[in-house]
Scaffold this motif. Structure first.
Motif, PDB file in Angstrom:
ATOM      1  N   MET A 116      -8.702   8.806  -2.631  1.00 20.47           N
ATOM      2  CA  MET A 116      -7.416   8.374  -3.215  1.00 20.47           C
ATOM      3  C   MET A 116      -7.317   7.182  -2.510  1.00 20.47           C
ATOM      4  SD  MET A 116      -5.685   9.559  -5.632  1.00 20.47           S
ATOM      5  CE  MET A 116      -5.242  11.267  -5.702  1.00 20.47           C
ATOM      6  N   GLU A 117      -7.434   6.863  -1.290  1.00 26.90           N
ATOM      7  CA  GLU A 117      -7.407   5.738  -0.615  1.00 26.90           C
ATOM      8  C   GLU A 117      -8.174   4.794  -1.124  1.00 26.90           C
ATOM      9  OE1 GLU A 117      -5.279   3.241   2.671  1.00 26.90           O
ATOM     10  OE2 GLU A 117      -4.958   4.994   1.603  1.00 26.90           O
ATOM     11  N   CYS A 164       2.218   8.569   2.668  1.00 30.85           N
ATOM     12  CA  CYS A 164       1.844   9.748   1.917  1.00 30.85           C
ATOM     13  C   CYS A 164       0.428  10.284   2.320  1.00 30.85           C
ATOM     14  CB  CYS A 164       1.772   9.131   0.412  1.00 30.85           C
ATOM     15  SG  CYS A 164       3.261   8.402  -0.361  1.00 30.85           S
ATOM     16  N   LEU A 195       0.788  -1.297   0.007  1.00 32.51           N
ATOM     17  CA  LEU A 195       0.051   0.105  -0.131  1.00 32.51           C
ATOM     18  C   LEU A 195       0.829   1.486   0.065  1.00 32.51           C
ATOM     19  CD1 LEU A 195      -2.984  -1.014   2.238  1.00 32.51           C
ATOM     20  CD2 LEU A 195      -2.900  -0.775  -0.439  1.00 32.51           C
ATOM     21  N   PRO A 196       1.741   1.416   0.836  1.00 32.75           N
ATOM     22  CA  PRO A 196       2.641   2.719   0.801  1.00 32.75           C
ATOM     23  C   PRO A 196       3.135   3.028  -0.634  1.00 32.75           C
ATOM     24  CG  PRO A 196       3.162   1.472   2.898  1.00 32.75           C
ATOM     25  CD  PRO A 196       2.292   0.305   1.801  1.00 32.75           C
ATOM     26  N   ARG A 236       0.403   4.197  -2.995  1.00 35.51           N
ATOM     27  CA  ARG A 236      -0.024   5.440  -2.508  1.00 35.51           C
ATOM     28  C   ARG A 236       0.922   6.340  -3.230  1.00 35.51           C
ATOM     29  NH1 ARG A 236      -0.773   3.348   3.439  1.00 35.51           N
ATOM     30  NH2 ARG A 236      -2.871   2.735   3.509  1.00 35.51           N
ATOM     31  N   TYR A 271       0.139   7.480  -6.351  1.00 36.28           N
ATOM     32  CA  TYR A 271      -1.125   8.146  -6.704  1.00 36.28           C
ATOM     33  C   TYR A 271      -1.132   9.578  -6.647  1.00 36.28           C
ATOM     34  CZ  TYR A 271      -4.552   4.132  -7.947  1.00 36.28           C
ATOM     35  OH  TYR A 271      -5.155   3.259  -8.446  1.00 36.28           O
ATOM     36  N   VAL A 272       0.259  10.167  -5.647  1.00 30.41           N
ATOM     37  CA  VAL A 272       0.192  11.395  -5.613  1.00 30.41           C
ATOM     38  C   VAL A 272       0.266  12.130  -6.826  1.00 30.41           C
ATOM     39  CG1 VAL A 272       1.635  13.017  -4.418  1.00 30.41           C
ATOM     40  CG2 VAL A 272       1.392  10.875  -3.315  1.00 30.41           C
ATOM     41  N   VAL A 314      -6.724   3.279  -4.408  1.00 31.78           N
ATOM     42  CA  VAL A 314      -5.575   2.408  -4.289  1.00 31.78           C
ATOM     43  C   VAL A 314      -6.035   1.123  -3.939  1.00 31.78           C
ATOM     44  CG1 VAL A 314      -3.738   1.897  -2.928  1.00 31.78           C
ATOM     45  CG2 VAL A 314      -3.833   4.488  -3.675  1.00 31.78           C
ATOM     46  N   MET A 366      -3.017  10.910   1.992  1.00 31.76           N
ATOM     47  CA  MET A 366      -3.935  10.319   1.080  1.00 31.76           C
ATOM     48  C   MET A 366      -5.333  10.953   1.474  1.00 31.76           C
ATOM     49  SD  MET A 366      -2.485   8.712  -1.151  1.00 31.76           S
ATOM     50  CE  MET A 366      -3.625   7.707  -1.898  1.00 31.76           C
TER      51      MET A 366
END
Length: 489
Positions: free
Chosen positions: A405-406, A399, A374-375, A378, A381-382, A409, A401
């Motif tokens: 956005m979460e 990040c 996940l990190p 993420r 996705y920034v 992901v 989020m």
């Protein structure tokens, strides 16, 4: 092992070795009719029964040439494929306790590159720049096979012929399967791995002639027999796969001795993922110290290292249903089209990740694997430059989020696992039903075992991802669009 299809030679090189024979195998023929030195049947080497009585089985040959008294015996069990003869396996000849030495094979009966090429420096040079150790060992056994019964290694090669590179399930490596049989692996990454490995074997075959002339000791032993003229590619591949199924990786020895063919070793030994006993180089021998108690007649079990089932199938032709080292791979990659790609790449490296990152999903730890992905996802996705600067200035992988956005992901990850599962032509339930069929084709059975275990891990990953989605505080939030989302494959 299909070494047996190699034609016999029209010339003969002198025998490689000369040993004095202990009297117990020379003078007491009655022993050859017992489990201590019983004669074996050849699988594909045409050998009359009279000849087998004369030569004895593999273990008798080894005793004749230096194997000290040991605590194992060769037994046989039927093959799952009734078109194949039974396969041999090593069993305890007496009750054993933890720490007992089951057998100790002298260096004179172990095939290594140091022995094959006659020079440790040449062995290291060839395997560093041209060929794998497996290819060199396969080439050597192919030439020895051409000598037939005149080869010192004839009894060992005859045993390898009988095994035909089959594992505990009496199934050959998928490297030797037909195209229709490989279809049993549809949906599994193992199918692509098999095809890639086959291409690698082909490349090594094309290098054989170069190696032949570089390795003077081989050239002198078998003059005029240029490899690619002596052996078609299919024969080399069969020999390569057979060697692959029985090679032992020794620790704490020189590079020229680290890959060894040990009579009484794999595939005659059973495999157990929870076993810790391994063949070990000790002085001038390779020995096996058992890690558990055995009753007389029990198969001897060893560990082949922390290999996932995909590797066990390709290398040895079997799948371990209780393999604690089984795993899947998920590959994630940051988008190179992203204007902030270089910054994200730098942040990923700072946190021990690469721009193309491979994540291992270990069996039983699927939730941990998803949390570990996940990190990284993420970060991909920034999109806001100010948020990216905040990430750069932070010391960890966190990040900032937004809820949308979460959700994006997690949705991407859930979709990825669903797509992988949909790539298999059968469901997990159908696989389990198929495995209850006692008449299932052996190759289809082992392939079904593999894909079933893969699907169980993928289902566990999907469930872990859904659990993370269910933990989100607001389920009414729609996923945010991500123009430069990471790719998953």
């Amino acid at each position: 092992m299909e070494l047996s299809r190699i034609p016999l030679p029209i010339r003969y090189s002198p025998a490689l070795h000369s040993f004095s024979a202990p009297s117990f195998c020379n003078n007491h023929r009655a022993l050859r009719r017992t489990s201590y030195c019983s004669a074996s049947n050849s699988d594909t080497l045409v050998a009359p029964k009279k000849e087998e009585e004369e030569h004895g089985d593999l273990k008798c040959w080894m005793h004749k040439h230096g194997l000290p008294p040991c605590k194992v015996v060769l037994k046989e069990k039927p093959s799952l494929d009734n078109t194949h003869k039974p396969i041999h396996y090593v069993a305890a000849s007496e009750d054993l306790q933890v720490g007992d030495v089951a057998f100790s094979v002298p260096k004179s009966l172990v095939v290594t590159l140091e022995r094959v090429l006659g020079n440790e420096t040449i062995a290291e040079l060839l395997t560093t720049n041209k060929l794998s150790e497996l290819a060199c060992l396969a080439l050597y056994l192919m030439y020895e096979k051409k000598q037939g019964k005149k080869s010192f290694w004839y009894p060992y090669i005859r045993e390898l012929d009988r095994q035909r590179g089959r594992g505990q399930l009496a199934v050959e490596s998928p490297l030797l399967w037909s195209e229709s049989e490989l279809a049993y692996l549809t949906g599994s990454p193992t199918k692509a791995d098999v095809l890639q490995r086959a291409e690698g074997i082909k490349r090594e075959y094309n290098e054989l002639d170069t190696v032949w002339f570089m390795a003077g000791s081989l050239f002198q032993q078998y003059p005029y027999d240029i490899p690619t003229e002596a052996f078609p590619y299919e024969i080399f591949k069969q020999a390569f796969v057979a060697v692959q199924s029985c090679v032992v990786h020794l620790q704490k020895v020189s590079l020229a001795r680290r890959f060894a063919l040990v009579p009484l070793g794999p595939p005659l030994l059973a495999y157990g993922s929870k076993c810790k006993a391994m063949l070990t180089a000790v002085d001038d021998a390779v020995e096996l110290v058992v890690d558990r108690s055995y009753k007389a007649g029990d198969p001897i079990v060893v560990w082949c290292g922390p290999q996932p089932n995909s590797k066990l199938l390709i290398n040895y032709g079997f799948v371990d249903e209780d393999n604690s080292y089984d795993r899947l791979i998920v590959e994630a990659a940051l988008s190179t089209e992203d204007p902030q790609y270089q910054d994200k790449r730098m942040v990923a490296q700072r946190n021990g990740k690469l721009s193309i990152q491979v994540f291992h999903v270990n069996v039983g730890k699927e939730k941990d694997a998803v949390a570990n992905m996940l990190p990284y996802l993420r970060l991909g996705y920034v999109s806001d430059p100010s948020e990216m600067q905040s990430v750069i200035s932070s010391q960890g992988p966190v990040c900032p989020m937004s809820p949308c956005m979460e959700r994006a992901v997690l949705d991407q990850l859930a979709d990825y696992f669903k797509i992988r599962l949909a790539g298999y032509p059968t469901t997990l339930t159908e696989d389990e039903s198929m495995l209850t069929d006692g008449n299932l084709n052996p190759k289809k059975r082992v392939a079904t075992q593999l894909v079933r275990l893969e699907k169980k891990m993928l289902h566990a990953c999907l469930q872990a991802t859904i659990d993370f989605i269910n933990q989100l505080p607001d389920h009414s939030v729609s996923p945010c669009p991500a123009p430069y989302a990471p790719t998953l494959k």
